[in-house]
Scaffold this motif. Structure first.
Motif, PDB file in Angstrom:
ATOM      1  N   ARG A   1       0.805  -1.213   0.000  1.00  0.00           N
ATOM      2  CA  ARG A   1       0.000   0.000   0.000  1.00  0.00           C
ATOM      3  C   ARG A   1       0.851   1.282   0.000  1.00  0.00           C
ATOM      4  NH1 ARG A   1      -5.334   0.296   3.315  1.00  0.00           N
ATOM      5  NH2 ARG A   1      -6.030  -0.739   1.436  1.00  0.00           N
ATOM      6  N   PRO A   2       2.000   1.357   0.702  1.00  0.00           N
ATOM      7  CA  PRO A   2       2.798   2.590   0.656  1.00  0.00           C
ATOM      8  C   PRO A   2       3.301   2.951  -0.739  1.00  0.00           C
ATOM      9  CG  PRO A   2       3.487   1.235   2.508  1.00  0.00           C
ATOM     10  CD  PRO A   2       2.531   0.417   1.699  1.00  0.00           C
ATOM     11  N   LEU A   3       3.354   1.996  -1.638  1.00  0.00           N
ATOM     12  CA  LEU A   3       3.810   2.278  -2.999  1.00  0.00           C
ATOM     13  C   LEU A   3       2.704   2.910  -3.836  1.00  0.00           C
ATOM     14  CD1 LEU A   3       5.823  -0.978  -3.667  1.00  0.00           C
ATOM     15  CD2 LEU A   3       6.692   1.258  -2.994  1.00  0.00           C
ATOM     16  N   ASP A   4       1.491   3.021  -3.291  1.00  0.00           N
ATOM     17  CA  ASP A   4       0.375   3.738  -3.906  1.00  0.00           C
ATOM     18  C   ASP A   4       0.017   3.207  -5.296  1.00  0.00           C
ATOM     19  OD1 ASP A   4      -1.651   5.614  -3.881  1.00  0.00           O
ATOM     20  OD2 ASP A   4      -0.421   7.136  -4.851  1.00  0.00           O
ATOM     21  N   GLY A   5       0.065   1.898  -5.478  1.00  0.00           N
ATOM     22  CA  GLY A   5      -0.356   1.306  -6.736  1.00  0.00           C
ATOM     23  C   GLY A   5       0.677   1.385  -7.850  1.00  0.00           C
ATOM     24  N   ALA A   6       1.795   2.021  -7.619  1.00  0.00           N
ATOM     25  CA  ALA A   6       2.803   2.165  -8.666  1.00  0.00           C
ATOM     26  C   ALA A   6       3.476   0.838  -8.994  1.00  0.00           C
ATOM     27  CB  ALA A   6       3.855   3.177  -8.241  1.00  0.00           C
ATOM     28  N   TRP A   7       3.496  -0.071  -8.054  1.00  0.00           N
ATOM     29  CA  TRP A   7       4.207  -1.333  -8.252  1.00  0.00           C
ATOM     30  C   TRP A   7       3.475  -2.257  -9.227  1.00  0.00           C
ATOM     31  CZ3 TRP A   7       2.064  -6.039  -6.837  1.00  0.00           C
ATOM     32  CH2 TRP A   7       0.887  -5.964  -6.113  1.00  0.00           C
ATOM     33  N   ASN A   8       2.169  -2.086  -9.409  1.00  0.00           N
ATOM     34  CA  ASN A   8       1.439  -3.002 -10.276  1.00  0.00           C
ATOM     35  C   ASN A   8       0.703  -2.294 -11.404  1.00  0.00           C
ATOM     36  OD1 ASN A   8      -0.604  -1.790  -8.841  1.00  0.00           O
ATOM     37  ND2 ASN A   8      -1.667  -3.676  -8.364  1.00  0.00           N
ATOM     38  N   ARG A   9       1.080  -1.104 -11.724  1.00  0.00           N
ATOM     39  CA  ARG A   9       0.381  -0.324 -12.742  1.00  0.00           C
ATOM     40  C   ARG A   9       0.401  -1.043 -14.100  1.00  0.00           C
ATOM     41  NH1 ARG A   9       2.271   4.854 -11.841  1.00  0.00           N
ATOM     42  NH2 ARG A   9       0.611   5.028 -10.331  1.00  0.00           N
ATOM     43  N   GLY A  10       1.515  -1.622 -14.481  1.00  0.00           N
ATOM     44  CA  GLY A  10       1.616  -2.326 -15.766  1.00  0.00           C
ATOM     45  C   GLY A  10       0.719  -3.552 -15.831  1.00  0.00           C
ATOM     46  N   MET A  11       0.684  -4.323 -14.747  1.00  0.00           N
ATOM     47  CA  MET A  11      -0.181  -5.503 -14.717  1.00  0.00           C
ATOM     48  C   MET A  11      -1.650  -5.105 -14.750  1.00  0.00           C
ATOM     49  SD  MET A  11       1.562  -8.099 -15.011  1.00  0.00           S
ATOM     50  CE  MET A  11       0.944  -9.601 -14.353  1.00  0.00           C
ATOM     51  N   CYS A  12      -1.999  -4.011 -14.091  1.00  0.00           N
ATOM     52  CA  CYS A  12      -3.394  -3.550 -14.105  1.00  0.00           C
ATOM     53  C   CYS A  12      -3.796  -3.106 -15.512  1.00  0.00           C
ATOM     54  CB  CYS A  12      -3.591  -2.408 -13.108  1.00  0.00           C
ATOM     55  SG  CYS A  12      -3.562  -2.970 -11.398  1.00  0.00           S
ATOM     56  N   ALA A  13      -2.867  -2.479 -16.231  1.00  0.00           N
ATOM     57  CA  ALA A  13      -3.158  -2.059 -17.606  1.00  0.00           C
ATOM     58  C   ALA A  13      -3.396  -3.286 -18.489  1.00  0.00           C
ATOM     59  CB  ALA A  13      -2.018  -1.211 -18.164  1.00  0.00           C
ATOM     60  N   ILE A  14      -2.594  -4.308 -18.319  1.00  0.00           N
ATOM     61  CA  ILE A  14      -2.789  -5.544 -19.079  1.00  0.00           C
ATOM     62  C   ILE A  14      -4.129  -6.173 -18.708  1.00  0.00           C
ATOM     63  CG2 ILE A  14      -1.954  -7.913 -19.369  1.00  0.00           C
ATOM     64  CD1 ILE A  14       0.890  -6.773 -19.113  1.00  0.00           C
ATOM     65  N   GLY A  15      -4.473  -6.178 -17.434  1.00  0.00           N
ATOM     66  CA  GLY A  15      -5.743  -6.745 -16.993  1.00  0.00           C
ATOM     67  C   GLY A  15      -6.946  -5.998 -17.536  1.00  0.00           C
ATOM     68  N   ARG A  16      -6.842  -4.676 -17.620  1.00  0.00           N
ATOM     69  CA  ARG A  16      -7.959  -3.883 -18.145  1.00  0.00           C
ATOM     70  C   ARG A  16      -8.181  -4.135 -19.625  1.00  0.00           C
ATOM     71  NH1 ARG A  16      -5.800   0.038 -14.786  1.00  0.00           N
ATOM     72  NH2 ARG A  16      -4.620   0.947 -16.491  1.00  0.00           N
ATOM     73  N   HIS A  17      -7.131  -4.527 -20.327  1.00  0.00           N
ATOM     74  CA  HIS A  17      -7.224  -4.731 -21.773  1.00  0.00           C
ATOM     75  C   HIS A  17      -7.060  -6.197 -22.155  1.00  0.00           C
ATOM     76  CE1 HIS A  17      -6.279  -0.536 -21.112  1.00  0.00           C
ATOM     77  NE2 HIS A  17      -6.707  -0.263 -22.326  1.00  0.00           N
ATOM     78  N   ALA A  18      -7.366  -7.120 -21.234  1.00  0.00           N
ATOM     79  CA  ALA A  18      -7.140  -8.552 -21.458  1.00  0.00           C
ATOM     80  C   ALA A  18      -7.940  -9.083 -22.643  1.00  0.00           C
ATOM     81  CB  ALA A  18      -7.468  -9.344 -20.197  1.00  0.00           C
TER      82      ALA A  18
END
Length: 173
Positions: free
Chosen positions: A131-148
């Motif tokens: 949580r302290p990383l404020d979502g920056a650690w998984n931004r790329g994976m989330c982008a892939i998930g949104r466009h799966a």
């Protein structure tokens, strides 16, 4: 295999919840409910123990290393019977006609056993470790998930086109 594991997990988890509701209220009942929620994972570990330490396991030497091999031998079975056996277990010295051969045991048992990790980590502070990383650690994976869906459809077009292009280029030489 995944569907069987998830279905079995859902059935066992719902059974644990139902039994937990019968225990009533109080501190001991809450502790018992938390232990019951580990039931799917414990069943998975039991399946793995049975598979690798029970009747289907044998000790074998492979390339000088002793290992436990959990292969089931379907001696005297027909090809159709071996096909049925191979859905549930690895059948020794049998070629199953599929490119993605994952029998229900041990792989669904691993899905069930992984539920223990989820139960032990999800409701603790380890859940909030990133949580302290404020979502920056998984931004790329989330982008892939949104466009799966787009990626899934595109790969069916891009890969054959890539091979066709490769075949055309090699035909020039």
């Amino acid at each position: 295999m995944l569907a069987a594991g998830v279905l079995l997990y859902a059935i066992l988890d719902e059974a644990a919840i139902s039994v937990g509701e019968l225990l009533g209220k109080g501190k001991k009942a809450n502790i018992a409910r938390e232990i019951l929620r580990l039931l799917p994972g414990l069943v998975g570990l039991m399946f793995l123990f049975w598979l690798f330490c029970g009747g289907f396991a044998r000790l074998a030497e492979v390339n000088g290393i002793w290992d436990v091999i959990g292969n089931f031998e379907a001696n005297g079975a027909t090809v159709a019977e071996k096909d049925i056996y191979s859905i549930f277990l690895y059948v020794k010295d049998y070629y199953f006609r599929s490119g993605d051969y994952f029998p229900i045991l041990p792989w669904s048992a691993l899905v069930l056993a992984g539920g223990i990790l989820g139960r032990l980590i999800y409701h603790t502070s380890a859940k909030y470790a990133f949580r302290p990383l404020d979502g920056a650690w998984n931004r790329g994976m989330c982008a892939i998930g949104r466009h799966a869906a787009v990626i899934y459809v595109a790969h069916m077009l891009v890969i054959p086109a890539y091979f066709a292009l490769g075949a055309y280029v090699f035909s020039l030489f």
